[in-house]
Scaffold this active site. Structure first.
Site, mmCIF file in Angstrom:
data_model
loop_
_atom_site.group_PDB
_atom_site.id
_atom_site.type_symbol
_atom_site.label_atom_id
_atom_site.label_comp_id
_atom_site.label_asym_id
_atom_site.label_seq_id
_atom_site.Cartn_x
_atom_site.Cartn_y
_atom_site.Cartn_z
ATOM 1 N N SER A 258 5.171 27.890 51.087
ATOM 2 C CA SER A 258 4.741 26.884 50.117
ATOM 3 C C SER A 258 3.509 26.203 50.698
ATOM 4 O O SER A 258 3.134 26.470 51.833
ATOM 5 C CB SER A 258 5.838 25.851 49.910
ATOM 6 N N LYS A 259 2.928 25.325 49.919
ATOM 7 C CA LYS A 259 1.722 24.632 50.395
ATOM 8 C C LYS A 259 1.960 23.967 51.742
ATOM 9 O O LYS A 259 1.111 23.949 52.609
ATOM 10 C CB LYS A 259 1.317 23.552 49.391
ATOM 11 N N ARG A 260 3.168 23.438 51.894
ATOM 12 C CA ARG A 260 3.464 22.687 53.102
ATOM 13 C C ARG A 260 3.442 23.589 54.340
ATOM 14 O O ARG A 260 2.973 23.222 55.388
ATOM 15 C CB ARG A 260 4.842 22.035 52.941
ATOM 16 N N ASN A 261 3.949 24.804 54.196
ATOM 17 C CA ASN A 261 4.025 25.635 55.400
ATOM 18 C C ASN A 261 3.048 26.805 55.413
ATOM 19 O O ASN A 261 3.265 27.787 56.091
ATOM 20 C CB ASN A 261 5.461 26.095 55.651
#
Ligand code: GLU
Length: 487
Positions: A258-261
């Site tokens: 995801s964007k976070r990882n």
């Protein structure tokens, strides 16, 4: 189904946004497989959903592949024998096939409304029956049909899934079987006449003579439906493409990317100063290995060494730190002119330089001293800014580190030691400062030089101090030391 036809591999994204790590890993493997086998790499845009796939996203997708050096032999812009390569320009083809399937009895019109389908799904859930279309419209009576038509209902076209199962050999996963109890009749054409993915993808793979479908594992379960379309098209078994479903790319936390990882667009990596060869190198290692422990591979080597046998079946984990390390290595491997050319856009975009010849000359002198120290090109402007600012000032956050009594004494000594220097080279600067501060004041180097660095470059993060001062020149270096002493 061994494939003896000339290899044709396609990358077929639906660009509903910028291409991200997962897409590009697939594109890279497709490209590498085509190049390794001397086959053809086809780039097809799956844009039947024109509300979500925009012209901008399509242009960005082409741009991204080009930037990565994944050149295609057939596709948008270059054309080819089996075009057009944008599905939105092939709608007639899909409509014709759908009609043929209807005529053959492979497909049928389905008049069930969304509400009716939902209600029946609910009932299936309650009865613990596998969810999916229950075949209601497979054989409508004249009366039922007349009733639907009088209500003005618009039908979808649904493919009939026969009883039984579909088995195929996935080049990565081995034999895979899908029981048709879990593959219900599926929609080919929506009520508004637009084709669904399963129809368009299967028709195109056949018509474009695709021999190998390498794609993400998320599409594994759509394979039996695509095979059903091949059957309805009358494709001979030996003309089916081979399938290879690539392992998922997981984030560091083992969750889906995801964007976070890390699942940010490739455009983001470009803007953040990652080199295309680093991205290719890193993504190649996500689920594939060159056969030894080697972690440094060029695009050409990937093409040379790529085989599906060496693709792993277990999920790969995206590791930003490793990408960064590879990027740093690739930066260090650049020759000076190449490094300069790639860095200049970052320097001009951030306003650090306007791009004059003298500025570029100075950048060229400065780059060798930072090449070892950066992990991405976007770090360069902050590192070199001190050489170009017209009105210099120390970063306010750093001021406390040079304003106490001891620091001021160090800066004064440094100034005195340098003012009489005959020769303004980094060796001479270093010798003078060492003798004045380390020997003269008995200071540890970190204490001695930390303050000088802040005074001269404005920040404690900067290229090596003595080289920086040499590049900055005598007048500016001394003036900045004076300013720091007064402040
Ligand atoms: N267009 C599909 C997607 O972007 C992939 C098609 C395929 O590779 O079969 O998800």
């Amino acid at each position: 189904m061994p494939n003896n036809r000339p290899v044709r591999v396609r990358f077929a994204p639906s660009p509903t946004g910028d291409l991200h790590v997962g897409n590009i890993r697939t594109a890279l493997f497709d490209w590498a497989y085509a190049r390794h086998t001397g086959g053809t790499f086809i780039f097809r845009i799956e844009d039947t959903d024109r509300e979500r796939v925009t012209d901008e996203y399509i242009a960005a997708a082409l741009d991204t592949l080009r930037w990565l050096g994944l050149t295609w032999d057939e596709g948008p812009e270059v054309g080819g024998l089996y075009g057009p390569y944008l599905q939105s320009q092939r709608l007639d083809i899909y409509a014709e096939w759908a009609q043929k399937f209807l005529d053959q009895g492979d497909a049928y019109y389905c008049y069930c409304s969304a509400e009716e389908l939902e209600a029946r799904r609910e009932a299936q859930r309650a009865a613990n029956v596998a969810p999916g279309y229950d075949g209601k419209c497979r054989s409508l009576s004249e009366a039922e049909l007349a009733d639907f038509l009088s209500q003005g209902r618009k039908p979808v076209v649904r493919m009939r899934m026969p009883d039984g199962e579909t088995t195929f050999t996935d080049l990565i996963r081995g034999e895979v079987t899908f029981d048709h109890n879990f593959v219900p009749d599926f929609v080919l054409v929506r009520a508004d006449g637009s084709p669904l993915y399963t129809l368009a993808v299967a028709v195109d793979d056949v018509m474009m003579k695709v021999t190998h479908v390498l794609r993400g594992e998320d599409l594994l379960s759509s394979t039996p439906r695509q095979i059903r379309v091949y059957q309805a098209m009358g494709v001979a078994l030996e003309d089916y493409p081979d399938f290879a479903h690539l392992p998922f790319v997981m984030g560091q936390d083992n969750a889906k990317l995801s964007k976070r990882n890390g699942e940010v667009s490739i455009a983001w990596y470009r803007d953040a100063g990652y080199l295309p060869e680093a991205i290719c190198n890193y993504l190649a290692l996500l689920g594939w290995s060159p056969g030894d422990d080697r972690e440094d591979v060029s695009r050409e080597e990937i093409a040379q060494l790529f085989t599906v046998e060496r693709v792993h079946s277990s999920p790969a984990r995206f590791d930003m730190k490793k990408l960064e390390a590879i990027n740093g290595d690739k930066i260090r491997a650049l020759d000076l002119d190449d490094f300069l050319n790639r860095t200049l856009p970052f320097l001009t975009r951030s306003g650090v330089i306007a791009g004059t010849d003298s500025e570029i000359e100075l950048v060229k002198l400065a780059l060798p001293i930072i090449q070892e120290r950066i992990a991405n090109l976007a770090e360069v402007p902050a590192m070199l800014k001190f050489l170009f600012v017209s009105e210099f000032s120390v970063d306010p956050e750093e001021l406390p580190r040079i304003s106490d009594e001891q620091s001021q004494a160090v800066l004064k000594s440094a100034h005195q030691a340098l003012i009489g220097l005959n020769e303004w080279t980094h060796e001479a600067i270093e010798a003078a400062l060492r003798s004045a501060l380390i020997e003269g004041l008995s200071l540890k180097p970190r204490i001695a030089f930390g303050g000088v660095r802040i005074a001269v470059t404005g920040s404690h993060i900067s290229p090596p101090l003595f080289e920086s001062m040499e590049l900055l020149g005598r007048d500016k270096s001394l003036a900045r030391l004076e300013l720091a002493v007064q402040s």
